[in-house]
Design an enzyme around this catalytic site. Structure first.
Site, PDB file in Angstrom:
ATOM      1  N   CYS A 143      48.224  -6.977   7.479  1.00  0.00           N
ATOM      2  CA  CYS A 143      49.447  -7.194   8.248  1.00  0.00           C
ATOM      3  C   CYS A 143      49.242  -6.868   9.717  1.00  0.00           C
ATOM      4  O   CYS A 143      48.169  -6.452  10.128  1.00  0.00           O
ATOM      5  CB  CYS A 143      50.563  -6.322   7.688  1.00  0.00           C
ATOM      6  SG  CYS A 143      50.172  -4.573   7.870  1.00  0.00           S
ATOM      7  N   CYS A 162      48.190  -3.364  10.495  1.00  0.00           N
ATOM      8  CA  CYS A 162      46.768  -3.123  10.233  1.00  0.00           C
ATOM      9  C   CYS A 162      45.952  -3.498  11.457  1.00  0.00           C
ATOM     10  O   CYS A 162      45.039  -2.775  11.853  1.00  0.00           O
ATOM     11  CB  CYS A 162      46.271  -3.977   9.067  1.00  0.00           C
ATOM     12  SG  CYS A 162      47.206  -3.759   7.579  1.00  0.00           S
ATOM     13  N   ASP A 189      28.048  -9.806 -21.644  1.00  0.00           N
ATOM     14  CA  ASP A 189      27.088  -8.716 -21.583  1.00  0.00           C
ATOM     15  C   ASP A 189      27.924  -7.442 -21.725  1.00  0.00           C
ATOM     16  O   ASP A 189      29.136  -7.476 -21.547  1.00  0.00           O
ATOM     17  CB  ASP A 189      26.376  -8.773 -20.232  1.00  0.00           C
ATOM     18  CG  ASP A 189      25.611  -7.513 -19.937  1.00  0.00           C
ATOM     19  OD1 ASP A 189      24.828  -7.099 -20.793  1.00  0.00           O
ATOM     20  OD2 ASP A 189      25.809  -6.940 -18.855  1.00  0.00           O
ATOM     21  N   ASP A 248      26.138  -9.120 -15.587  1.00  0.00           N
ATOM     22  CA  ASP A 248      25.959  -8.564 -14.251  1.00  0.00           C
ATOM     23  C   ASP A 248      24.533  -8.124 -13.948  1.00  0.00           C
ATOM     24  O   ASP A 248      24.186  -7.939 -12.795  1.00  0.00           O
ATOM     25  CB  ASP A 248      26.873  -7.357 -14.064  1.00  0.00           C
ATOM     26  CG  ASP A 248      26.342  -6.131 -14.772  1.00  0.00           C
ATOM     27  OD1 ASP A 248      25.875  -6.284 -15.918  1.00  0.00           O
ATOM     28  OD2 ASP A 248      26.361  -5.047 -14.186  1.00  0.00           O
ATOM     29  N   ASP A 286      20.472 -10.207 -17.426  1.00  0.00           N
ATOM     30  CA  ASP A 286      21.342 -11.328 -17.770  1.00  0.00           C
ATOM     31  C   ASP A 286      21.054 -12.544 -16.906  1.00  0.00           C
ATOM     32  O   ASP A 286      21.548 -13.627 -17.181  1.00  0.00           O
ATOM     33  CB  ASP A 286      22.819 -10.965 -17.526  1.00  0.00           C
ATOM     34  CG  ASP A 286      23.214  -9.721 -18.270  1.00  0.00           C
ATOM     35  OD1 ASP A 286      22.872  -9.638 -19.441  1.00  0.00           O
ATOM     36  OD2 ASP A 286      23.858  -8.863 -17.660  1.00  0.00           O
TER      37      ASP A 286
END
Lengths: 728, 52
Positions: A44, A47, A448, A627, A631
């Site tokens: 915003c 920020c 996984d 991850d 894998d």
């Protein structure tokens, strides 16, 4: 074809960058003293002012600018200002920030391709509006000299527009012709050229019909589709680059006993590298000094930490847990096992690009049809009119314009933009152009375990089953270590409301555990053999006080949304499988918790790939969610793959979709939205086909006026876009 | 019909001004951060000495 062209154009702009992209980018950064931080929480106006204000107060910072769209801040500062200092300043005002490798991001900063497309789009829009106004006069019955004047003015606007705005189509059509392939862009280019030249000819001969409005409108709608497509890809690419840029790879090299921080690419074989507890191994090597435990879960899927000491071989990507290690480098950078794995992925990737998209299949059927129709009309009317070339060309141009894939060009990009925007807001990043379509075909999901369904963070089980004294002493000892098991133990005991016992002479023995004195007797918390306890078959730590031993078992904490995701996928009728490299005990417990019947434990990376291949051979379309490095090959082999943002770089590269948040529930939405999106694409093809079915016979009979062409084109484009936006 | 000789150039000129404005906005990178610009207008900080 659009993508190939885009990448090509980008490369040609800076040939040197192709040869040494990193070097060029780094030189640039060093010269400017520019730092780039990612600000995931900025949202915003407040920020912006807080962040820019806080950074302006730091001495040495010249200026800073928040980009809210990208959620980044770029800082111009003196060379002595470090990113760590700025991250600390931002943390002080309540903003999480990460250093980004500005070198990797430079490509998105100067997104010339997008700006060029937007420029052409703007020009086409301007011409379309003006030519349309002029055409209205002609349609409402302007005659003789007035009509000719309007045609001449239209020509003066439309011809330069077509030459300027049509370039992306001409270029990719030419590239296609050179390799002997007629894509969607060839009929588009032909229609643009033919419509403009026949209209120009008619204008010179003061004829009745000119298709200038159709030519520029065609340009506009097709560029719009092209631009949407480019935007979707650019957003995905910049977010993917941001993920890669988050890991600024550095290693601490020991030169004559002093620590020097170096970029990974500058580390040589034979160097001595120090790895602090909590750090990830930057290289492959052999431990020279120090003892510790390493977490190999990202590489092998084992959740149990492994002891390492002098002589043990370690691989890049493992996480050092307890003690500092000095590692003699045996392979770094491109040669390390991490990178060799990434190369394997590249091979598997090339197989994936062989997938033919719906749009390509449509184009393959459609392209020849357009040409046959147009030339057929030309031939027929040449014969029927006894060789009236002008009339015959007019008809064939009208056929080309009417059948031109205006709606087809928008049908897919509009849906993909709507769907990926929707998924991005849910926290899923679509990295690959065809991923959505492939995701919609999925019928089997392979998960996984470690790091995917679980967070890879341990959680103490059965806190209540341990005697109070054991909990107190264990908590007292655990306070002296930053080992993940010790921290989890301390947290669990604290949550239980038990106060930690007073343990004196706390000492951490790297690689073994913690020891100390409690009520005059020595106590130890750590590995089973070191404490003299019988080891369990699950992840556990052991306490020894005097001659008593106590085992604390841990389970991996479940990723939030894992249960919801599995429930949603099961409800959609998917077959769910769990494959893990972990021990059977841990896998069985998790499978039972999530209600997964079909599970495999202790799978090696090659077995995971084999399993995915076997499922594919059975005719299943596999979605792989994983991850780790173990894998990676399976992710690449699967029909479509998802990995969490915390995954290793190689795994993220191999997967088509990245889960940006911690929550896993969006996976269930993703498959639903993907199916819906594919249905919308097919509907869109149907809609544009329906318009063609009505308009093409008119054009073939020579009854299609420029007005009819303009109506058919704009109506079909608008219906297609509206249909795309119906996506929920 | 003579009015057309005035009206057509005028309409083209106006459209051209719009096109030039668009090209200028793009060249000065005003489309790089749309949501940031939308929010900056709501910021409360008063800049006494804006950058030249």
């Amino acid at each position: 074809m659009a993508l190939a062209e885009v990448e090509h154009g980008g490369m040609a702009a800076c040939p040197a960058c192709v040869v040494a992209p990193m070097a060029a980018a780094q030189a640039q950064v060093a010269a400017r003293g520019r730092l780039m931080l990612s600000l995931p929480a900025a949202h915003c106006a407040a920020c912006i002012s807080t962040v820019e204000g806080a950074l302006a107060a730091v001495p040495g910072v010249a200026s800073s600018r928040v980009n809210l769209t990208m959620k980044r801040v770029s800082v111009d500062a003196d060379a002595e200002v470090t990113a760590e200092a700025l991250v600390a300043v931002l943390a002080g005002v309540g903003y999480e920030a990460h250093e980004l490798d500005a070198g990797l991001l430079s490509a998105t900063e100067t997104d010339k391709q997008g700006r060029e497309l937007l420029m052409r789009l703007g020009v086409a829009f301007f011409s379309m509006m003006n030519v349309m106004l002029l055409s209205v006069a002609v349609w409402s019955g302007a005659e003789g000299a007035t009509r000719d004047m309007f045609h001449w003015i239209s020509a003066a606007i439309a011809v330069p527009t077509v030459i300027f705005c049509g370039q992306p189509f001409f270029r990719s059509a030419w590239a296609g012709v050179k390799v002997g392939r007629l894509g969607m862009d060839f009929p588009i280019s032909l229609a643009l050229v033919l419509a403009s030249s026949i209209s120009l000819f008619e204008t010179i001969k003061s004829g009745h019909h000119a298709y200038f409005d159709a030519a520029v409108m065609l340009c506009f709608f097709l560029l719009l589709g092209r631009y949407l497509d480019h935007r979707t890809r650019a957003v995905a690419r910049s977010a993917a680059e941001e993920l890669a840029a988050l890991e600024v790879p550095r290693a601490m090299v020991l030169v004559d006993g002093a620590e020097v921080v170096r970029v990974i690419s500058e580390v040589a074989v034979g160097d001595l590298v120090r790895v602090r507890p909590g750090g990830r191994m930057p290289v492959d090597g052999v431990v020279e000094a120090g003892a510790s435990e390493v977490d190999r879960s990202l590489l092998t899927g084992e959740s149990l930490p492994v002891f390492v000491g002098p002589g043990t071989v370690v691989a890049a990507g493992e996480v050092n847990l307890t003690g500092p290690l000095e590692v003699r480098v045996t392979a770094a950078g491109r040669d390390s096992s991490l990178h060799r794995m990434a190369d394997l992925v590249a091979v598997a990737e090339s197989a994936k690009t062989k997938y033919t998209t719906l749009a390509e299949r449509a184009a393959r059927f459609y392209s020849p049809m357009v040409h046959i129709l147009s030339f057929g009309a030309f031939g027929y009317w040449m014969w029927a009119t006894g060789g009236d070339l002008r009339f015959a060309i007019n008809i064939s141009a009208a056929v080309l314009i009417i059948t031109c894939p205006c709606a087809l060009g928008l049908a897919v990009p509009a849906v993909v933009t709507a769907a990926s925007g929707k998924l991005f807001r849910k926290g899923l990043l679509i990295k690959h152009g065809t991923a959505l379509e492939r995701l919609s075909q999925v019928d089997t999901v392979v998960f996984d375990k470690t790091g995917t369904l679980t967070m890879g963070a341990p959680e103490l089980v059965d806190v209540g089953a341990h005697p109070a004294w054991a909990l107190q002493v264990a908590a007292g000892l655990a306070a002296g270590s930053s080992h993940p098991l010790a921290r989890a133990l301390a947290l669990a005991v604290q949550a239980e409301g038990v106060a930690a016992a007073e343990v004196s002479d706390l000492r951490e023995v790297p690689g073994y555990g913690v020891e100390g004195q409690w009520q005059g007797q020595p106590v130890r918390l750590g590995r089973a053999d070191w404490c003299g306890a019988a080891p369990l078959d699950v992840t556990a730590t052991y306490l020894r006080a005097g001659d008593q031993t106590q085992a604390f078992a841990f389970a991996d904490s479940l990723r939030p949304g894992a249960e919801a995701a599995i429930a949603a996928l099961t409800a959609q009728g998917m077959r769910i499988k769990l494959i893990s490299g972990d021990v059977p005990g841990a896998v069985a417990a998790l499978a039972a918790r999530l209600g997964i019947v079909d599970w495999v434990a202790g799978a090696l990376p090659a077995e995971k790939v084999a399993l995915v291949r076997a499922l594919t051979a059975e005719g299943c379309h596999v979605l792989m969610v994983g991850d780790g490095l173990n894998d990676t090959a399976a992710l690449a082999a699967a029909h479509v793959s998802i990995s969490p943002a915390t995954a290793l770089d190689a795994a993220r590269t191999a997967s088509d979709i990245v889960l940006l948040g911690q929550d896993m529930a969006p996976i269930g939405d993703a498959t639903r939205i993907a199916r819906q999106a594919t249905r919308r694409m097919v509907e869109n093809f149907g809609i544009s086909a329906a318009y063609n079915v009505i308009a093409v016979p008119l054009a073939l009979m020579g009854a299609a006026t420029p007005l009819a062409a303009a109506l058919a084109m704009s109506l079909s484009s608008i219906t297609v876009s509206l249909n795309a936006m119906r996506l929920k | 019909m003579e009015i057309l000789s005035i009206l057509i150039p005028v309409s083209l000129l106006l459209g051209g001004v719009g096109l030039l404005a668009f090209i200028w906005a793009m060249k000065t990178k005003q489309f790089d951060d749309p949501s940031g610009d939308a929010n900056r207008i709501l910021m409360k900080d008063w800049d006494d000495k804006p950058k030249q």
